[in-house]
Scaffold this motif. Structure first.
Motif, short mmCIF file in Angstrom:
data_model
loop_
_atom_site.label_atom_id
_atom_site.label_comp_id
_atom_site.label_asym_id
_atom_site.label_seq_id
_atom_site.Cartn_x
_atom_site.Cartn_y
_atom_site.Cartn_z
N GLY B 250 0.81 -1.21 0.00
CA GLY B 250 0.00 0.00 0.00
C GLY B 250 0.85 1.26 0.00
N ARG B 251 1.93 1.22 0.75
CA ARG B 251 2.81 2.38 0.86
C ARG B 251 3.44 2.68 -0.50
N LEU B 252 3.89 1.63 -1.18
CA LEU B 252 4.49 1.81 -2.50
C LEU B 252 3.45 2.21 -3.53
N THR B 253 2.23 1.66 -3.38
CA THR B 253 1.16 2.01 -4.32
C THR B 253 0.94 3.52 -4.32
N CYS B 254 0.91 4.10 -3.13
CA CYS B 254 0.70 5.54 -3.00
C CYS B 254 1.84 6.29 -3.69
N LEU B 255 3.06 5.84 -3.47
CA LEU B 255 4.21 6.49 -4.10
C LEU B 255 4.13 6.37 -5.62
N ASN B 256 3.60 5.25 -6.10
CA ASN B 256 3.52 5.04 -7.54
C ASN B 256 2.48 5.92 -8.23
N VAL B 257 1.54 6.48 -7.45
CA VAL B 257 0.64 7.48 -8.03
C VAL B 257 1.49 8.69 -8.45
N LEU B 258 2.41 9.06 -7.58
CA LEU B 258 3.34 10.14 -7.93
C LEU B 258 4.21 9.74 -9.12
N GLY B 259 4.75 8.52 -9.05
CA GLY B 259 5.62 8.03 -10.13
C GLY B 259 4.89 8.04 -11.47
N ASN B 260 3.65 7.59 -11.48
CA ASN B 260 2.87 7.59 -12.73
C ASN B 260 2.57 9.01 -13.20
N ALA B 261 2.26 9.88 -12.25
CA ALA B 261 1.98 11.28 -12.62
C ALA B 261 3.22 11.90 -13.27
N VAL B 262 4.39 11.61 -12.72
CA VAL B 262 5.64 12.12 -13.30
C VAL B 262 5.79 11.62 -14.73
N LYS B 263 5.58 10.31 -14.93
CA LYS B 263 5.72 9.75 -16.29
C LYS B 263 4.77 10.42 -17.27
N LEU B 264 3.51 10.59 -16.85
CA LEU B 264 2.52 11.16 -17.77
C LEU B 264 2.80 12.65 -18.04
N CYS B 265 3.21 13.38 -17.00
CA CYS B 265 3.48 14.81 -17.19
C CYS B 265 4.77 15.03 -17.98
N GLN B 266 5.66 14.09 -17.88
CA GLN B 266 6.94 14.16 -18.59
C GLN B 266 6.75 13.93 -20.08
N SER B 267 5.87 13.01 -20.41
CA SER B 267 5.75 12.60 -21.82
C SER B 267 4.80 13.51 -22.59
N LYS B 268 4.32 14.56 -21.92
CA LYS B 268 3.40 15.48 -22.62
C LYS B 268 4.14 16.37 -23.61
#
Lengths: 268, 268
Positions: B250-268
Protein backbone atom coordinates in the motif's frame (compact mmCIF):
# COMPACT_ATOMS: atom_id res chain seq x y z
CA UNK A 1 -11.17 -34.92 -32.32
CA UNK A 2 -11.64 -34.58 -36.07
CA UNK A 3 -15.34 -35.45 -35.69
CA UNK A 4 -15.80 -32.92 -32.86
CA UNK A 5 -14.18 -30.18 -34.96
CA UNK A 6 -16.28 -31.04 -38.00
CA UNK A 7 -19.53 -31.06 -36.04
CA UNK A 8 -18.58 -27.79 -34.37
CA UNK A 9 -17.67 -26.21 -37.70
CA UNK A 10 -20.91 -27.21 -39.40
CA UNK A 11 -23.05 -26.19 -36.44
CA UNK A 12 -21.38 -22.76 -36.19
CA UNK A 13 -21.60 -22.16 -39.92
CA UNK A 14 -25.30 -23.08 -40.00
CA UNK A 15 -25.96 -20.81 -37.01
CA UNK A 16 -24.16 -17.89 -38.64
CA UNK A 17 -26.03 -18.34 -41.95
CA UNK A 18 -29.35 -18.43 -40.14
CA UNK A 19 -28.49 -15.34 -38.11
CA UNK A 20 -27.37 -13.34 -41.16
CA UNK A 21 -30.59 -14.22 -43.01
CA UNK A 22 -32.99 -13.85 -40.09
CA UNK A 23 -31.65 -10.44 -39.06
CA UNK A 24 -30.63 -9.29 -42.58
CA UNK A 25 -27.17 -8.37 -41.30
CA UNK A 26 -25.17 -6.52 -43.99
CA UNK A 27 -21.98 -8.53 -43.45
CA UNK A 28 -18.90 -7.54 -45.39
CA UNK A 29 -15.15 -7.76 -44.96
CA UNK A 30 -12.06 -6.11 -46.38
CA UNK A 31 -8.77 -8.02 -46.40
CA UNK A 32 -5.55 -6.14 -47.09
CA UNK A 33 -2.43 -8.04 -48.14
CA UNK A 34 0.97 -6.64 -49.03
CA UNK A 35 3.22 -8.67 -51.31
CA UNK A 36 2.72 -12.39 -51.81
CA UNK A 37 3.69 -14.38 -48.73
CA UNK A 38 2.75 -17.97 -49.71
CA UNK A 39 1.20 -18.95 -46.35
CA UNK A 40 -0.84 -15.72 -46.28
CA UNK A 41 -2.19 -16.55 -49.74
CA UNK A 42 -3.69 -19.80 -48.45
CA UNK A 43 -5.23 -18.15 -45.38
CA UNK A 44 -6.68 -15.30 -47.41
CA UNK A 45 -8.05 -17.66 -50.08
CA UNK A 46 -9.86 -19.67 -47.39
CA UNK A 47 -11.49 -16.54 -45.99
CA UNK A 48 -12.47 -15.22 -49.42
CA UNK A 49 -13.98 -18.60 -50.37
CA UNK A 50 -16.02 -18.76 -47.19
CA UNK A 51 -17.53 -15.31 -47.84
CA UNK A 52 -18.13 -16.17 -51.51
CA UNK A 53 -19.88 -19.40 -50.58
CA UNK A 54 -22.32 -17.34 -48.52
CA UNK A 55 -22.58 -14.67 -51.21
CA UNK A 56 -21.24 -12.03 -48.84
CA UNK A 57 -18.98 -9.24 -50.12
CA UNK A 58 -15.31 -9.77 -49.33
CA UNK A 59 -13.04 -7.06 -50.76
CA UNK A 60 -9.45 -8.13 -51.21
CA UNK A 61 -6.99 -5.25 -51.55
CA UNK A 62 -3.60 -6.44 -52.77
CA UNK A 63 -0.77 -3.93 -52.42
CA UNK A 64 2.65 -4.41 -53.97
CA UNK A 65 5.57 -5.22 -51.68
CA UNK A 66 7.58 -2.56 -53.52
CA UNK A 67 6.46 0.98 -52.76
CA UNK A 68 3.68 0.36 -50.23
CA UNK A 69 4.12 2.69 -47.24
CA UNK A 70 2.84 2.74 -43.68
CA UNK A 71 0.77 5.78 -44.67
CA UNK A 72 -1.02 3.66 -47.30
CA UNK A 73 -2.05 1.14 -44.64
CA UNK A 74 -2.99 3.82 -42.11
CA UNK A 75 -5.11 5.53 -44.76
CA UNK A 76 -7.06 2.33 -45.43
CA UNK A 77 -7.60 1.87 -41.70
CA UNK A 78 -8.88 5.43 -41.27
CA UNK A 79 -11.39 5.05 -44.08
CA UNK A 80 -12.68 1.66 -42.87
CA UNK A 81 -16.40 1.73 -42.06
CA UNK A 82 -16.83 -2.05 -41.86
CA UNK A 83 -14.72 -5.01 -40.64
CA UNK A 84 -11.19 -4.98 -42.02
CA UNK A 85 -8.04 -6.98 -41.45
CA UNK A 86 -4.41 -6.61 -42.48
CA UNK A 87 -3.09 -10.09 -43.20
CA UNK A 88 0.10 -10.81 -41.24
CA UNK A 89 3.03 -11.02 -41.71
CA UNK A 90 3.56 -7.66 -43.41
CA UNK A 91 6.88 -7.11 -45.26
CA UNK A 92 9.49 -4.34 -44.96
CA UNK A 93 8.78 -3.44 -41.33
CA UNK A 94 5.23 -2.34 -42.14
CA UNK A 95 2.87 -2.60 -39.17
CA UNK A 96 -0.82 -3.39 -39.08
CA UNK A 97 -2.64 -0.16 -38.13
CA UNK A 98 -4.08 -0.05 -34.59
CA UNK A 99 -7.74 -0.38 -35.62
CA UNK A 100 -10.73 0.95 -33.70
CA UNK A 101 -12.58 -1.97 -32.06
CA UNK A 102 -15.70 -1.36 -34.19
CA UNK A 103 -13.95 -2.53 -37.39
CA UNK A 104 -11.22 -4.70 -35.84
CA UNK A 105 -12.37 -8.13 -37.02
CA UNK A 106 -9.15 -9.80 -35.79
CA UNK A 107 -9.42 -8.19 -32.34
CA UNK A 108 -5.67 -7.45 -32.41
CA UNK A 109 -5.85 -3.68 -31.78
CA UNK A 110 -5.28 -1.92 -28.46
CA UNK A 111 -8.91 -0.83 -28.14
CA UNK A 112 -10.27 -4.38 -28.52
CA UNK A 113 -7.58 -5.78 -26.21
CA UNK A 114 -8.25 -3.15 -23.53
CA UNK A 115 -11.93 -4.00 -23.66
CA UNK A 116 -10.95 -7.69 -23.39
CA UNK A 117 -9.10 -7.05 -20.13
CA UNK A 118 -12.27 -5.41 -18.80
CA UNK A 119 -14.48 -8.22 -20.18
CA UNK A 120 -16.24 -5.75 -22.52
CA UNK A 121 -14.82 -6.84 -25.88
CA UNK A 122 -17.17 -7.17 -28.87
CA UNK A 123 -15.06 -9.96 -30.41
CA UNK A 124 -12.12 -12.20 -29.51
CA UNK A 125 -9.09 -12.75 -31.76
CA UNK A 126 -10.26 -15.51 -34.14
CA UNK A 127 -7.80 -18.16 -32.94
CA UNK A 128 -8.63 -17.41 -29.31
CA UNK A 129 -12.32 -17.82 -30.14
CA UNK A 130 -11.47 -21.15 -31.84
CA UNK A 131 -9.76 -22.43 -28.69
CA UNK A 132 -12.73 -21.33 -26.57
CA UNK A 133 -15.13 -23.02 -29.01
CA UNK A 134 -13.18 -26.30 -28.80
CA UNK A 135 -13.13 -26.26 -24.99
CA UNK A 136 -16.89 -25.60 -24.99
CA UNK A 137 -17.57 -28.41 -27.46
CA UNK A 138 -15.33 -30.93 -25.69
CA UNK A 139 -15.67 -30.04 -21.99
CA UNK A 140 -19.05 -28.28 -21.97
CA UNK A 141 -20.29 -24.72 -21.97
CA UNK A 142 -20.15 -24.44 -18.18
CA UNK A 143 -16.75 -26.06 -17.74
CA UNK A 144 -14.63 -22.88 -17.57
CA UNK A 145 -14.77 -21.90 -13.87
CA UNK A 146 -11.98 -23.78 -12.08
CA UNK A 147 -10.79 -25.48 -15.30
CA UNK A 148 -7.01 -25.94 -15.13
CA UNK A 149 -5.58 -24.65 -18.39
CA UNK A 150 -1.94 -24.43 -19.49
CA UNK A 151 -1.06 -22.06 -22.32
CA UNK A 152 2.32 -22.39 -24.01
CA UNK A 153 3.25 -19.27 -25.93
CA UNK A 154 2.62 -15.62 -25.09
CA UNK A 155 1.99 -13.95 -28.46
CA UNK A 156 -0.18 -10.84 -28.70
CA UNK A 157 -2.56 -12.65 -31.06
CA UNK A 158 -3.06 -16.00 -29.28
CA UNK A 159 -1.31 -16.78 -26.00
CA UNK A 160 -1.84 -13.50 -24.14
CA UNK A 161 -5.45 -12.76 -25.15
CA UNK A 162 -6.41 -16.41 -24.55
CA UNK A 163 -4.98 -16.22 -21.03
CA UNK A 164 -6.99 -13.05 -20.38
CA UNK A 165 -10.22 -14.53 -21.75
CA UNK A 166 -9.82 -17.68 -19.65
CA UNK A 167 -9.09 -15.60 -16.54
CA UNK A 168 -12.29 -13.67 -17.32
CA UNK A 169 -14.08 -17.03 -17.40
CA UNK A 170 -12.64 -17.96 -13.97
CA UNK A 171 -10.36 -20.70 -15.22
CA UNK A 172 -7.09 -21.42 -13.40
CA UNK A 173 -4.57 -20.38 -16.03
CA UNK A 174 -0.86 -21.13 -16.25
CA UNK A 175 1.10 -19.25 -18.91
CA UNK A 176 4.42 -20.67 -20.14
CA UNK A 177 6.94 -19.21 -22.57
CA UNK A 178 10.37 -19.86 -24.03
CA UNK A 179 12.01 -18.99 -20.71
CA UNK A 180 9.89 -21.48 -18.73
CA UNK A 181 11.46 -24.76 -17.63
CA UNK A 182 9.00 -26.96 -19.56
CA UNK A 183 10.84 -30.19 -18.69
CA UNK A 184 10.09 -29.68 -14.99
CA UNK A 185 6.32 -29.26 -15.47
CA UNK A 186 3.85 -32.04 -14.63
CA UNK A 187 1.60 -31.65 -17.67
CA UNK A 188 -0.89 -34.18 -16.37
CA UNK A 189 -2.15 -31.72 -13.74
CA UNK A 190 -3.95 -29.71 -16.45
CA UNK A 191 -7.42 -30.34 -17.87
CA UNK A 192 -6.59 -28.46 -21.05
CA UNK A 193 -3.23 -27.64 -22.67
CA UNK A 194 -3.06 -25.08 -25.46
CA UNK A 195 0.18 -25.13 -27.42
CA UNK A 196 0.80 -21.95 -29.40
CA UNK A 197 4.56 -21.59 -29.60
CA UNK A 198 5.10 -21.94 -33.34
CA UNK A 199 7.69 -24.67 -32.69
CA UNK A 200 7.03 -28.25 -33.78
CA UNK A 201 7.92 -30.62 -30.94
CA UNK A 202 7.26 -28.20 -28.07
CA UNK A 203 5.48 -31.16 -26.46
CA UNK A 204 4.79 -34.63 -27.85
CA UNK A 205 1.75 -36.86 -27.77
CA UNK A 206 3.27 -39.35 -25.30
CA UNK A 207 3.11 -36.70 -22.54
CA UNK A 208 -0.66 -36.65 -22.10
CA UNK A 209 -3.19 -38.86 -20.37
CA UNK A 210 -6.81 -39.81 -20.79
CA UNK A 211 -9.24 -37.03 -20.02
CA UNK A 212 -6.94 -34.23 -21.16
CA UNK A 213 -7.81 -31.92 -24.04
CA UNK A 214 -4.82 -30.74 -26.07
CA UNK A 215 -5.37 -27.81 -28.43
CA UNK A 216 -2.63 -27.55 -31.03
CA UNK A 217 -2.55 -24.03 -32.44
CA UNK A 218 0.70 -24.37 -34.38
CA UNK A 219 0.94 -24.59 -38.15
CA UNK A 220 4.47 -25.48 -39.22
CA UNK A 221 5.79 -26.78 -42.52
CA UNK A 222 8.28 -29.61 -41.97
CA UNK A 223 9.65 -31.46 -45.02
CA UNK A 224 6.79 -30.06 -47.07
CA UNK A 225 4.15 -31.36 -44.66
CA UNK A 226 1.88 -29.26 -42.40
CA UNK A 227 2.31 -30.19 -38.75
CA UNK A 228 1.35 -28.59 -35.45
CA UNK A 229 3.39 -27.70 -32.39
CA UNK A 230 2.72 -31.18 -30.95
CA UNK A 231 4.95 -33.96 -32.23
CA UNK A 232 3.06 -37.20 -32.86
CA UNK A 233 5.48 -40.03 -32.15
CA UNK A 234 5.38 -42.86 -34.69
CA UNK A 235 2.96 -45.57 -33.68
CA UNK A 236 1.86 -43.84 -30.45
CA UNK A 237 -1.84 -43.28 -30.06
CA UNK A 238 -2.39 -40.76 -27.26
CA UNK A 239 -5.16 -41.35 -24.73
CA UNK A 240 -5.78 -37.58 -24.69
CA UNK A 241 -7.98 -35.72 -27.16
CA UNK A 242 -5.61 -33.75 -29.43
CA UNK A 243 -6.85 -31.35 -32.10
CA UNK A 244 -5.50 -32.23 -35.56
CA UNK A 245 -3.27 -30.06 -37.76
CA UNK A 246 -4.41 -29.26 -40.40
CA UNK A 247 -8.18 -29.31 -39.99
CA UNK A 248 -8.31 -28.28 -36.35
CA UNK A 249 -7.88 -24.83 -34.84
CA UNK A 250 -7.03 -23.24 -38.20
CA UNK A 251 -10.30 -24.30 -39.77
CA UNK A 252 -12.31 -22.79 -36.92
CA UNK A 253 -10.14 -19.65 -36.92
CA UNK A 254 -11.14 -18.99 -40.52
CA UNK A 255 -14.81 -19.49 -39.67
CA UNK A 256 -14.44 -17.10 -36.73
CA UNK A 257 -13.39 -14.31 -39.08
CA UNK A 258 -16.91 -14.60 -40.46
CA UNK A 259 -18.34 -14.93 -36.96
CA UNK A 260 -16.56 -11.76 -35.83
CA UNK A 261 -17.60 -9.87 -38.98
CA UNK A 262 -21.22 -10.83 -38.24
CA UNK A 263 -20.92 -9.53 -34.66
CA UNK A 264 -19.34 -6.23 -35.73
CA UNK A 265 -21.78 -5.64 -38.61
CA UNK A 266 -24.71 -6.54 -36.39
CA UNK A 267 -23.84 -4.11 -33.64
CA UNK A 268 -23.54 -1.17 -36.02
CA UNK B 1 10.74 -7.28 4.47
CA UNK B 2 9.96 -4.03 6.25
CA UNK B 3 13.55 -2.86 5.69
CA UNK B 4 13.45 -3.77 1.99
CA UNK B 5 10.21 -1.83 1.54
CA UNK B 6 11.56 1.20 3.41
CA UNK B 7 14.78 1.28 1.40
CA UNK B 8 12.83 0.86 -1.81
CA UNK B 9 10.41 3.63 -0.84
CA UNK B 10 13.13 6.11 0.05
CA UNK B 11 15.19 5.32 -3.06
CA UNK B 12 12.20 5.71 -5.36
CA UNK B 13 11.08 8.92 -3.71
CA UNK B 14 14.58 10.43 -3.96
CA UNK B 15 14.81 9.39 -7.61
CA UNK B 16 11.45 10.96 -8.42
CA UNK B 17 12.34 14.23 -6.64
CA UNK B 18 15.59 14.44 -8.53
CA UNK B 19 13.91 13.73 -11.85
CA UNK B 20 11.19 16.33 -11.29
CA UNK B 21 13.80 18.96 -10.41
CA UNK B 22 16.38 18.06 -13.03
CA UNK B 23 13.88 18.00 -15.88
CA UNK B 24 11.54 20.67 -14.46
CA UNK B 25 8.56 18.37 -14.98
CA UNK B 26 5.29 20.24 -14.29
CA UNK B 27 3.77 17.42 -12.20
CA UNK B 28 0.21 17.81 -11.02
CA UNK B 29 -2.68 15.55 -10.10
CA UNK B 30 -6.43 15.80 -9.71
CA UNK B 31 -8.22 13.40 -7.36
CA UNK B 32 -12.00 13.14 -7.52
CA UNK B 33 -13.92 11.63 -4.65
CA UNK B 34 -17.68 11.22 -4.27
CA UNK B 35 -19.14 11.03 -0.78
CA UNK B 36 -17.04 10.11 2.24
CA UNK B 37 -16.04 6.45 2.20
CA UNK B 38 -13.76 6.20 5.28
CA UNK B 39 -11.12 3.97 3.65
CA UNK B 40 -10.98 6.25 0.60
CA UNK B 41 -10.38 9.22 2.88
CA UNK B 42 -7.21 7.63 4.22
CA UNK B 43 -5.92 6.71 0.76
CA UNK B 44 -6.65 10.17 -0.62
CA UNK B 45 -5.07 11.90 2.36
CA UNK B 46 -1.86 9.90 1.86
CA UNK B 47 -1.68 10.93 -1.80
CA UNK B 48 -2.42 14.60 -1.05
CA UNK B 49 0.23 14.67 1.68
CA UNK B 50 2.84 13.15 -0.60
CA UNK B 51 2.22 15.81 -3.26
CA UNK B 52 2.16 18.57 -0.63
CA UNK B 53 5.45 17.38 0.83
CA UNK B 54 7.00 17.85 -2.59
CA UNK B 55 5.20 21.16 -3.13
CA UNK B 56 3.44 19.76 -6.19
CA UNK B 57 -0.16 20.79 -6.97
CA UNK B 58 -2.74 18.13 -6.05
CA UNK B 59 -6.32 19.25 -6.70
CA UNK B 60 -8.89 17.38 -4.64
CA UNK B 61 -12.42 17.64 -5.99
CA UNK B 62 -14.98 16.43 -3.47
CA UNK B 63 -18.47 15.79 -4.85
CA UNK B 64 -21.50 15.10 -2.64
CA UNK B 65 -22.89 11.55 -2.58
CA UNK B 66 -26.34 13.09 -3.00
CA UNK B 67 -26.95 14.50 -6.47
CA UNK B 68 -23.67 13.69 -8.22
CA UNK B 69 -24.39 12.14 -11.63
CA UNK B 70 -22.41 10.05 -14.08
CA UNK B 71 -22.45 13.08 -16.39
CA UNK B 72 -20.63 15.11 -13.71
CA UNK B 73 -17.82 12.54 -13.60
CA UNK B 74 -17.69 12.15 -17.39
CA UNK B 75 -17.49 15.93 -17.73
CA UNK B 76 -14.47 16.09 -15.40
CA UNK B 77 -12.81 13.29 -17.37
CA UNK B 78 -13.36 15.05 -20.69
CA UNK B 79 -11.87 18.30 -19.43
CA UNK B 80 -8.80 16.62 -17.88
CA UNK B 81 -5.54 17.84 -19.40
CA UNK B 82 -3.26 16.33 -16.73
CA UNK B 83 -3.23 13.16 -14.61
CA UNK B 84 -6.54 12.49 -12.86
CA UNK B 85 -8.03 9.66 -10.84
CA UNK B 86 -11.48 8.84 -9.55
CA UNK B 87 -11.06 7.31 -6.10
CA UNK B 88 -12.82 3.93 -5.85
CA UNK B 89 -15.26 2.76 -4.64
CA UNK B 90 -17.83 5.20 -6.05
CA UNK B 91 -21.32 5.22 -4.52
CA UNK B 92 -24.77 4.85 -6.12
CA UNK B 93 -23.65 2.78 -9.11
CA UNK B 94 -21.47 5.60 -10.43
CA UNK B 95 -18.62 4.36 -12.59
CA UNK B 96 -15.13 5.78 -13.04
CA UNK B 97 -14.96 7.28 -16.55
CA UNK B 98 -12.87 5.32 -19.08
CA UNK B 99 -9.96 7.78 -19.21
CA UNK B 100 -7.61 8.32 -22.15
CA UNK B 101 -4.22 6.77 -21.37
CA UNK B 102 -2.49 10.18 -21.43
CA UNK B 103 -4.21 11.30 -18.20
CA UNK B 104 -5.01 7.86 -16.71
CA UNK B 105 -2.69 7.94 -13.70
CA UNK B 106 -4.21 4.72 -12.28
CA UNK B 107 -3.85 2.85 -15.60
CA UNK B 108 -7.35 1.37 -15.12
CA UNK B 109 -8.89 2.51 -18.44
CA UNK B 110 -9.31 0.42 -21.55
CA UNK B 111 -6.75 2.41 -23.54
CA UNK B 112 -4.00 1.92 -20.97
CA UNK B 113 -4.93 -1.76 -20.53
CA UNK B 114 -4.95 -2.42 -24.28
CA UNK B 115 -1.52 -0.84 -24.54
CA UNK B 116 -0.44 -3.05 -21.61
CA UNK B 117 -1.43 -6.20 -23.50
CA UNK B 118 0.75 -5.00 -26.38
CA UNK B 119 3.59 -4.00 -24.01
CA UNK B 120 3.23 -0.32 -24.99
CA UNK B 121 1.68 1.12 -21.83
CA UNK B 122 2.99 4.43 -20.46
CA UNK B 123 2.20 3.42 -16.86
CA UNK B 124 1.12 0.36 -14.88
CA UNK B 125 -1.72 0.37 -12.33
CA UNK B 126 -0.04 1.65 -9.15
CA UNK B 127 -0.44 -1.58 -7.17
CA UNK B 128 0.84 -3.65 -10.08
CA UNK B 129 3.88 -1.35 -10.26
CA UNK B 130 4.34 -1.84 -6.50
CA UNK B 131 4.40 -5.63 -6.89
CA UNK B 132 6.89 -5.33 -9.76
CA UNK B 133 9.05 -2.97 -7.68
CA UNK B 134 9.11 -5.44 -4.78
CA UNK B 135 10.08 -8.38 -7.02
CA UNK B 136 12.86 -6.26 -8.52
CA UNK B 137 14.14 -5.18 -5.11
CA UNK B 138 14.00 -8.67 -3.60
CA UNK B 139 14.83 -10.97 -6.53
CA UNK B 140 16.77 -8.62 -8.80
CA UNK B 141 16.06 -6.54 -11.86
CA UNK B 142 16.82 -9.41 -14.25
CA UNK B 143 14.91 -12.10 -12.35
CA UNK B 144 11.64 -11.96 -14.32
CA UNK B 145 12.26 -14.33 -17.25
CA UNK B 146 11.35 -17.84 -16.14
CA UNK B 147 10.35 -16.66 -12.63
CA UNK B 148 7.49 -18.84 -11.37
CA UNK B 149 4.79 -16.51 -10.06
CA UNK B 150 1.38 -17.38 -8.63
CA UNK B 151 -1.27 -14.65 -8.56
CA UNK B 152 -4.36 -15.14 -6.40
CA UNK B 153 -7.21 -12.86 -7.45
CA UNK B 154 -8.22 -11.68 -10.90
CA UNK B 155 -9.42 -8.12 -10.39
CA UNK B 156 -9.23 -5.57 -13.21
CA UNK B 157 -7.00 -3.34 -11.08
CA UNK B 158 -4.47 -5.84 -9.69
CA UNK B 159 -4.65 -9.54 -10.55
CA UNK B 160 -5.33 -9.36 -14.27
CA UNK B 161 -2.97 -6.49 -15.21
CA UNK B 162 -0.21 -7.98 -13.02
CA UNK B 163 -0.56 -11.31 -14.84
CA UNK B 164 -0.28 -9.51 -18.19
CA UNK B 165 2.77 -7.47 -17.12
CA UNK B 166 4.54 -10.58 -15.82
CA UNK B 167 3.75 -12.47 -19.03
CA UNK B 168 5.24 -9.50 -20.91
CA UNK B 169 8.35 -9.94 -18.76
CA UNK B 170 8.52 -13.67 -19.66
CA UNK B 171 7.65 -14.96 -16.21
CA UNK B 172 5.81 -18.27 -15.87
CA UNK B 173 2.49 -17.06 -14.46
CA UNK B 174 -0.28 -19.04 -12.76
CA UNK B 175 -3.54 -17.19 -12.13
CA UNK B 176 -5.91 -18.44 -9.44
CA UNK B 177 -9.37 -17.22 -8.46
CA UNK B 178 -12.28 -18.06 -6.18
CA UNK B 179 -13.18 -21.06 -8.36
CA UNK B 180 -9.67 -22.55 -8.17
CA UNK B 181 -9.05 -25.52 -5.88
CA UNK B 182 -6.47 -23.74 -3.72
CA UNK B 183 -6.16 -26.63 -1.26
CA UNK B 184 -4.81 -28.88 -4.02
CA UNK B 185 -2.03 -26.50 -5.06
CA UNK B 186 1.62 -27.07 -4.09
CA UNK B 187 2.48 -23.46 -3.21
CA UNK B 188 6.13 -24.28 -2.70
CA UNK B 189 6.67 -24.67 -6.44
CA UNK B 190 6.46 -20.88 -6.90
CA UNK B 191 9.26 -18.36 -6.50
CA UNK B 192 6.79 -15.54 -5.87
CA UNK B 193 3.18 -15.61 -4.65
CA UNK B 194 1.02 -12.50 -4.94
CA UNK B 195 -2.17 -12.61 -2.90
CA UNK B 196 -4.77 -10.08 -4.02
CA UNK B 197 -8.11 -11.64 -3.17
CA UNK B 198 -9.39 -9.18 -0.58
CA UNK B 199 -10.01 -12.07 1.84
CA UNK B 200 -7.99 -12.40 5.02
CA UNK B 201 -6.80 -15.97 5.42
CA UNK B 202 -6.69 -16.88 1.71
CA UNK B 203 -3.32 -18.44 2.59
CA UNK B 204 -1.41 -18.46 5.87
CA UNK B 205 2.22 -17.93 6.73
CA UNK B 206 2.82 -21.61 7.59
CA UNK B 207 2.42 -22.56 3.92
CA UNK B 208 5.62 -21.03 2.61
CA UNK B 209 9.28 -22.02 2.63
CA UNK B 210 12.64 -20.29 2.63
CA UNK B 211 13.48 -18.54 -0.61
CA UNK B 212 9.90 -17.65 -1.47
CA UNK B 213 8.71 -14.05 -1.79
CA UNK B 214 5.11 -13.49 -0.72
CA UNK B 215 3.49 -10.21 -1.74
CA UNK B 216 0.40 -9.46 0.32
CA UNK B 217 -1.79 -6.97 -1.55
CA UNK B 218 -4.82 -7.22 0.72
CA UNK B 219 -5.92 -4.53 3.16
CA UNK B 220 -8.70 -5.82 5.39
CA UNK B 221 -10.03 -4.47 8.67
CA UNK B 222 -10.55 -7.29 11.18
CA UNK B 223 -11.59 -6.37 14.74
CA UNK B 224 -10.46 -2.82 14.11
CA UNK B 225 -7.00 -3.91 12.98
CA UNK B 226 -5.55 -3.64 9.47
CA UNK B 227 -4.47 -7.04 8.15
CA UNK B 228 -3.58 -8.45 4.75
CA UNK B 229 -4.89 -11.45 2.83
CA UNK B 230 -2.23 -13.64 4.48
CA UNK B 231 -3.05 -14.91 7.94
CA UNK B 232 -0.08 -14.81 10.31
CA UNK B 233 -0.47 -17.72 12.73
CA UNK B 234 0.31 -16.89 16.34
CA UNK B 235 3.91 -17.59 17.16
CA UNK B 236 4.83 -18.81 13.66
CA UNK B 237 7.75 -17.05 12.03
CA UNK B 238 7.71 -17.90 8.33
CA UNK B 239 10.98 -18.70 6.55
CA UNK B 240 9.64 -16.90 3.48
CA UNK B 241 9.88 -13.15 2.89
CA UNK B 242 6.35 -11.76 3.33
CA UNK B 243 5.48 -8.11 2.74
CA UNK B 244 3.87 -6.49 5.79
CA UNK B 245 0.36 -5.00 5.99
CA UNK B 246 0.20 -2.09 6.60
CA UNK B 247 3.45 -0.55 5.39
CA UNK B 248 4.02 -2.86 2.45
CA UNK B 249 2.39 -2.82 -0.96
CA UNK B 250 0.00 0.00 0.00
CA UNK B 251 2.81 2.38 0.86
CA UNK B 252 4.49 1.81 -2.50
CA UNK B 253 1.16 2.01 -4.32
CA UNK B 254 0.70 5.54 -3.00
CA UNK B 255 4.21 6.49 -4.10
CA UNK B 256 3.52 5.04 -7.54
CA UNK B 257 0.64 7.48 -8.03
CA UNK B 258 3.34 10.14 -7.93
CA UNK B 259 5.62 8.03 -10.13
CA UNK B 260 2.87 7.59 -12.73
CA UNK B 261 1.98 11.28 -12.62
CA UNK B 262 5.64 12.12 -13.30
CA UNK B 263 5.72 9.75 -16.29
CA UNK B 264 2.52 11.16 -17.77
CA UNK B 265 3.48 14.81 -17.19
CA UNK B 266 6.94 14.16 -18.59
CA UNK B 267 5.75 12.60 -21.82
CA UNK B 268 3.40 15.48 -22.62
Amino acid sequence: MKAVINTLYEAKLAELKEKIDAESIPVQLTIVTVGDDPASKVYVRNKVRLFEALELPCHHIILPEEGTTQADLDGLAEKADHPILFQLPLPNGLEAPDLPAAVDVDGFGSEALGQLVLGQNPVLPCTVQAAIDIVEAHCGEYSFPGLKVAILGRSNIVGKPLAIELINRQSTVSSFNSRSDLAAVDWNQFDVIVVATGFHGTLDNTQFIEGQLIIDVGINRIDGKLVGDIKHQDGHLSAAAITPVPGGVGRLTCLNVLGNAVKLCQSK
